[in-house]
Scaffold this motif. Structure first.
Motif, PDB file in Angstrom:
ATOM      1  N   UNK A   1       0.816  -1.215   0.000  1.00  0.00           N
ATOM      2  CA  UNK A   1       0.000   0.000   0.000  1.00  0.00           C
ATOM      3  C   UNK A   1       0.848   1.263   0.000  1.00  0.00           C
ATOM      4  N   UNK A   2       2.011   1.210   0.659  1.00  0.00           N
ATOM      5  CA  UNK A   2       2.880   2.376   0.766  1.00  0.00           C
ATOM      6  C   UNK A   2       4.171   2.162  -0.016  1.00  0.00           C
ATOM      7  N   UNK A   3       5.075   3.104   0.108  1.00  0.00           N
ATOM      8  CA  UNK A   3       6.382   3.010  -0.525  1.00  0.00           C
ATOM      9  C   UNK A   3       7.320   2.323   0.463  1.00  0.00           C
ATOM     10  N   UNK A   4       7.564   1.033   0.283  1.00  0.00           N
ATOM     11  CA  UNK A   4       8.301   0.221   1.252  1.00  0.00           C
ATOM     12  C   UNK A   4       9.660   0.812   1.594  1.00  0.00           C
ATOM     13  N   UNK A   5      10.400   1.264   0.597  1.00  0.00           N
ATOM     14  CA  UNK A   5      11.765   1.727   0.831  1.00  0.00           C
ATOM     15  C   UNK A   5      11.908   3.251   0.749  1.00  0.00           C
ATOM     16  N   UNK A   6      10.785   3.928   0.556  1.00  0.00           N
ATOM     17  CA  UNK A   6      10.715   5.396   0.652  1.00  0.00           C
ATOM     18  C   UNK A   6      11.698   6.121  -0.274  1.00  0.00           C
ATOM     19  N   UNK A   7      11.828   5.604  -1.483  1.00  0.00           N
ATOM     20  CA  UNK A   7      12.709   6.245  -2.467  1.00  0.00           C
ATOM     21  C   UNK A   7      11.921   6.823  -3.647  1.00  0.00           C
TER      22      UNK A   7
END
Length: 206
Positions: free
Chosen positions: A72-78
């Motif tokens: 659902x989200x950006x797992x690694x936040x890149x």
């Protein structure tokens, strides 16, 4: 997928697919961070691999496998649409190429490309506003047509029944392993009767 180890953890796949080359694909749609833990991906990958070879087959015959988490989200936040996880040789930084592939899809990605449009379709409730015709037609079938609504209700009900059955199987196994009870003692303690008792007995006596 049943763990061959007595008392081992089983897994239930969201989507279990195989491509035309016989390569295994496990797709998981995940909303919470714990469910998308990197060690879960490792476990799923090992479980998928463990059923590929039959007795006597050479290891080189093992097909590639893919575990794909649509998170659902950006797992690694890149800010990237996809994150490909591959094994590398530490000293040379070369790919190990063992055929194991793990991919995380950024479900929050909104780019104007194939992945971005697919993630938009995942969030879109109106099939008329979707980019992918196949997905739009499926959603329209299940949401708008009488037969589709009935089929979806049956799927949801069956999925819920299967989840409950698997949970009870796990509980029975735990009682048998930890308390050293017989199958009947564990079933009696949990108050499991009728058809469900028969199904669980058949499953555990395989």
């Amino acid at each position: 997928m049943k763990n061959h180890q007595v008392g081992g953890r089983n897994i239930t796949l969201d989507v279990d697919a195989m491509d035309e080359n016989g390569e295994e694909i496990d797709i998981e749609v995940q909303g919470n961070s714990e469910g998308a833990h990197v060690r879960r991906a490792r476990y799923h990958s090992s479980m998928v691999d463990s059923r590929m070879l039959k007795e006597g087959q050479a290891f080189r015959e093992l097909k590639d496998s893919y575990v794909i988490f649509i998170y659902k989200h950006d797992k690694f936040r890149k800010g990237l649409p996809l994150y490909h996880v591959e094994r590398y040789v530490g000293e040379t930084n070369e790919q190990f190429r063992d055929g194991s592939h793990i991919i995380y899809v950024n479900g929050n990605y909104k780019g104007n490309d194939e992945i971005g449009q697919l993630m938009q379709d995942f969030r879109e409730k109106n099939p008329e506003c979707m980019h992918y015709t196949e997905l739009a037609e499926s959603v329209k079938h299940f949401k708008e047509k009488e037969g589709g609504r009935e089929e979806m209700s049956e799927i949801v009900e069956r999925y819920g029944d299967e989840r409950a059955l698997m949970a009870n199987i796990t509980s029975v196994q735990n009682l048998m392993n930890n308390m050293k009870w017989t199958l009947d003692q564990a079933l009696d303690a949990l108050g499991i009767k009728g058809k469900e008792r028969t199904l669980i007995t058949q499953q555990l006596q395989k």
